[in-house]
Design a protein around this motif. Structure first.
Motif, PDB file in Angstrom:
ATOM      1  N   UNK A 111      36.313 -27.251  -4.907  1.00  0.00           N
ATOM      2  CA  UNK A 111      36.011 -26.333  -3.600  1.00  0.00           C
ATOM      3  C   UNK A 111      34.703 -26.530  -4.074  1.00  0.00           C
ATOM      4  N   UNK A 112      33.821 -26.604  -3.560  1.00  0.00           N
ATOM      5  CA  UNK A 112      31.783 -26.346  -4.103  1.00  0.00           C
ATOM      6  C   UNK A 112      31.452 -25.444  -2.722  1.00  0.00           C
ATOM      7  N   UNK A 113      30.964 -24.348  -3.392  1.00  0.00           N
ATOM      8  CA  UNK A 113      30.038 -23.454  -3.010  1.00  0.00           C
ATOM      9  C   UNK A 113      28.648 -23.020  -3.275  1.00  0.00           C
ATOM     10  N   UNK A 114      28.141 -23.605  -2.466  1.00  0.00           N
ATOM     11  CA  UNK A 114      26.318 -23.420  -3.103  1.00  0.00           C
ATOM     12  C   UNK A 114      25.828 -23.287  -2.190  1.00  0.00           C
ATOM     13  N   UNK A 115      24.323 -22.665  -2.865  1.00  0.00           N
ATOM     14  CA  UNK A 115      23.389 -22.758  -1.474  1.00  0.00           C
ATOM     15  C   UNK A 115      21.947 -23.965  -1.387  1.00  0.00           C
ATOM     16  N   UNK A 116      22.453 -24.537  -1.951  1.00  0.00           N
ATOM     17  CA  UNK A 116      22.239 -26.714  -2.267  1.00  0.00           C
ATOM     18  C   UNK A 116      23.345 -27.490  -2.165  1.00  0.00           C
ATOM     19  N   UNK A 117      23.179 -27.386  -0.586  1.00  0.00           N
ATOM     20  CA  UNK A 117      25.196 -28.936  -0.706  1.00  0.00           C
ATOM     21  C   UNK A 117      24.352 -30.233  -1.461  1.00  0.00           C
ATOM     22  N   UNK A 118      23.539 -30.011  -0.747  1.00  0.00           N
ATOM     23  CA  UNK A 118      22.628 -32.042  -1.236  1.00  0.00           C
ATOM     24  C   UNK A 118      22.700 -32.120  -2.185  1.00  0.00           C
ATOM     25  N   UNK A 119      22.118 -30.655  -3.152  1.00  0.00           N
ATOM     26  CA  UNK A 119      21.820 -31.396  -5.202  1.00  0.00           C
ATOM     27  C   UNK A 119      23.371 -32.054  -5.124  1.00  0.00           C
ATOM     28  N   UNK A 120      24.435 -30.429  -4.275  1.00  0.00           N
ATOM     29  CA  UNK A 120      25.600 -31.229  -5.084  1.00  0.00           C
ATOM     30  C   UNK A 120      26.119 -32.575  -4.551  1.00  0.00           C
ATOM     31  N   UNK A 121      25.873 -32.539  -3.568  1.00  0.00           N
ATOM     32  CA  UNK A 121      26.244 -34.319  -3.100  1.00  0.00           C
ATOM     33  C   UNK A 121      25.902 -35.353  -3.932  1.00  0.00           C
ATOM     34  N   UNK A 122      24.592 -34.919  -4.467  1.00  0.00           N
ATOM     35  CA  UNK A 122      24.123 -35.803  -5.051  1.00  0.00           C
ATOM     36  C   UNK A 122      25.007 -35.740  -6.061  1.00  0.00           C
ATOM     37  N   UNK A 123      25.082 -34.828  -6.652  1.00  0.00           N
ATOM     38  CA  UNK A 123      24.590 -34.465  -8.452  1.00  0.00           C
ATOM     39  C   UNK A 123      26.507 -34.659  -9.064  1.00  0.00           C
ATOM     40  N   UNK A 124      27.317 -33.106  -8.430  1.00  0.00           N
ATOM     41  CA  UNK A 124      28.535 -33.556  -8.312  1.00  0.00           C
ATOM     42  C   UNK A 124      29.247 -34.652  -8.428  1.00  0.00           C
ATOM     43  N   UNK A 125      29.208 -34.938  -7.155  1.00  0.00           N
ATOM     44  CA  UNK A 125      30.037 -35.699  -6.338  1.00  0.00           C
ATOM     45  C   UNK A 125      30.085 -37.113  -7.784  1.00  0.00           C
ATOM     46  N   UNK A 126      29.533 -37.256  -7.447  1.00  0.00           N
ATOM     47  CA  UNK A 126      29.873 -38.778  -9.051  1.00  0.00           C
ATOM     48  C   UNK A 126      30.180 -38.445 -10.408  1.00  0.00           C
ATOM     49  N   UNK A 127      30.480 -37.034 -10.742  1.00  0.00           N
ATOM     50  CA  UNK A 127      31.222 -36.575 -11.309  1.00  0.00           C
ATOM     51  C   UNK A 127      32.724 -36.617 -12.057  1.00  0.00           C
ATOM     52  N   UNK A 128      33.577 -36.455 -10.306  1.00  0.00           N
ATOM     53  CA  UNK A 128      35.082 -35.578 -10.974  1.00  0.00           C
ATOM     54  C   UNK A 128      35.696 -36.883 -10.309  1.00  0.00           C
ATOM     55  N   UNK A 129      35.069 -38.403 -10.513  1.00  0.00           N
ATOM     56  CA  UNK A 129      35.938 -39.385 -10.728  1.00  0.00           C
ATOM     57  C   UNK A 129      36.802 -39.977  -9.507  1.00  0.00           C
ATOM     58  N   UNK A 130      35.842 -39.721  -8.132  1.00  0.00           N
ATOM     59  CA  UNK A 130      36.712 -39.750  -6.889  1.00  0.00           C
ATOM     60  C   UNK A 130      37.664 -38.770  -6.679  1.00  0.00           C
ATOM     61  N   UNK A 131      37.466 -37.971  -7.512  1.00  0.00           N
ATOM     62  CA  UNK A 131      39.175 -36.401  -6.143  1.00  0.00           C
ATOM     63  C   UNK A 131      37.992 -36.006  -5.631  1.00  0.00           C
ATOM     64  N   UNK A 132      39.156 -35.804  -4.701  1.00  0.00           N
ATOM     65  CA  UNK A 132      38.607 -34.879  -3.045  1.00  0.00           C
ATOM     66  C   UNK A 132      38.004 -33.881  -3.709  1.00  0.00           C
ATOM     67  N   UNK A 133      36.611 -33.141  -2.296  1.00  0.00           N
ATOM     68  CA  UNK A 133      35.608 -32.463  -2.563  1.00  0.00           C
ATOM     69  C   UNK A 133      35.971 -32.579  -1.507  1.00  0.00           C
ATOM     70  N   UNK A 134      36.345 -30.747  -1.780  1.00  0.00           N
ATOM     71  CA  UNK A 134      35.609 -29.937  -0.216  1.00  0.00           C
ATOM     72  C   UNK A 134      34.679 -28.775  -0.130  1.00  0.00           C
ATOM     73  N   UNK A 135      33.311 -29.250   0.776  1.00  0.00           N
ATOM     74  CA  UNK A 135      31.684 -28.854   0.246  1.00  0.00           C
ATOM     75  C   UNK A 135      32.058 -27.602   1.532  1.00  0.00           C
ATOM     76  N   UNK A 136      32.164 -26.434   0.628  1.00  0.00           N
ATOM     77  CA  UNK A 136      32.057 -25.302   1.669  1.00  0.00           C
ATOM     78  C   UNK A 136      31.380 -24.220   2.655  1.00  0.00           C
ATOM     79  N   UNK A 137      30.910 -25.111   3.742  1.00  0.00           N
ATOM     80  CA  UNK A 137      29.639 -25.002   4.267  1.00  0.00           C
ATOM     81  C   UNK A 137      29.885 -23.620   5.558  1.00  0.00           C
ATOM     82  N   UNK A 138      30.711 -23.085   5.437  1.00  0.00           N
ATOM     83  CA  UNK A 138      30.824 -22.319   7.100  1.00  0.00           C
ATOM     84  C   UNK A 138      31.320 -20.902   6.920  1.00  0.00           C
ATOM     85  N   UNK A 139      30.660 -20.513   5.866  1.00  0.00           N
ATOM     86  CA  UNK A 139      30.092 -18.584   5.400  1.00  0.00           C
ATOM     87  C   UNK A 139      29.041 -18.459   5.407  1.00  0.00           C
TER      88      UNK A 139
END
Length: 300
Positions: free
Chosen positions: A209-237
């Motif tokens: 579960x990703x909490x951030x003020x820069x989701x674009x950076x997270x999608x580009x840089x964190x997604x490759x690190x999780x070995x294909x496991x599920x990622x939820x980008x928390x953007x509703x707050x």
């Protein structure tokens, strides 16, 4: 009588308010107030340092937080009444430190200050008090006072999913941190890579579960690190609901926090967490650091 100055964003406010609660615990015979005067100023939206945040939030976010607010007479007795942030900073440089004021050097903001907690008699405190050891004796009480209100539908659904899965909360703070010499460059890709690798070493199927003020950076840089496991980008707050990102962190089974007071509290208030990963060092300054809970895993 004791008065604790409150300033900064929600995470910093929580440290200062918690310090006031710790003083109340140590000195039950004395009246403890908080000072929120610096949020009431016509300069609020115009100057760096106070326009980065949402004003005084403790009373709005935590209904059970009921320490009294110091007024003119209490402040004038042991400190200075300057209800203007900019003028108060100028005053700090020009006016003498009164005998009833305690203001530790900046390097002490991340260190347990026994002298401050044990000081008797009238005192006005100005600092950040960012050490877990200030609050060891009142952790259960803090978890109660800093308990969240009823979640909306969006967050209620996320809480159920976080509780159901092998949840790993990741906080990434960029934005203002990119231009802050003391904090920038610490929580880069390498930090998250090391922490995520250790999380995945247990062989379980995780949901990040990703909490951030820069989701674009997270999608580009964190997604490759999780070995294909599920990622939820928390953007509703956003806006007044931003605090819910911190509340959601308190349900995660593992946490990878940033060098930010916001996710520090998400970890400290979490009753369910197995592992907390935190960056070392916490800031780009040569000073003693006591900001970590003893159970946290420091990532070098």
């Amino acid at each position: 009588m004791k008065i604790v100055n409150i300033t900064g964003g929600l995470g910093n406010q929580m440290f200062q308010y918690a310090f006031a609660m710790a003083l109340q615990h140590r000195h039950p015979e004395e009246k403890v107030y908080i000072d929120t005067q610096h949020y009431h100023t016509i300069f609020f939206k115009k100057f760096k340092g106070i326009n980065l945040h949402n004003g005084y939030e403790i009373d709005k976010v935590f209904p059970k937080a009921n320490l009294p607010i110091a007024g003119f007479w209490q402040l004038a007795k042991i400190s200075y009444w300057i209800p203007n942030y900019v003028l108060s900073r100028i005053g700090r440089k020009l006016l003498p430190l009164r005998k009833t004021e305690y203001m530790p050097p900046y390097s002490m903001n991340y260190t347990f200050d026994k002298e401050a907690l044990e000081r008797k008699g009238d005192c006005y405190y100005e600092g950040y008090w960012q050490s877990a050891h200030h609050f060891t004796e009142i952790k259960t009480e803090l978890q109660e006072v800093y308990n969240q209100s009823e979640p909306n539908e969006y967050n209620a659904g996320l809480i159920k999913e976080i509780e159901r899965t092998e949840s790993v909360g990741i906080h990434v703070r960029r934005g203002d941190y990119l231009n802050e010499p003391e904090f920038r460059g610490i929580c880069g890709v390498d930090y998250y890579k090391k922490a995520i690798k250790d999380v995945l070493s247990d062989g379980k199927k995780h949901c990040f579960y990703i909490f951030s003020n820069d989701m674009r950076w997270c999608r580009e840089n964190l997604a490759p690190l999780t070995q294909g496991q599920e990622m939820i980008f928390v953007t509703g707050n956003t806006g007044k609901n931003s605090c819910w990102d911190m509340f959601l962190m308190t349900y995660c089974k593992d946490l990878i926090i940033a060098n930010s007071s916001f996710s520090w509290w998400g970890a400290f208030l979490n009753k369910y967490v197995n592992r907390v990963y935190a960056p070392f060092p916490w800031l780009n300054r040569d000073c003693e650091l006591d900001v970590y809970d003893d159970s946290w895993i420091k990532v070098y």
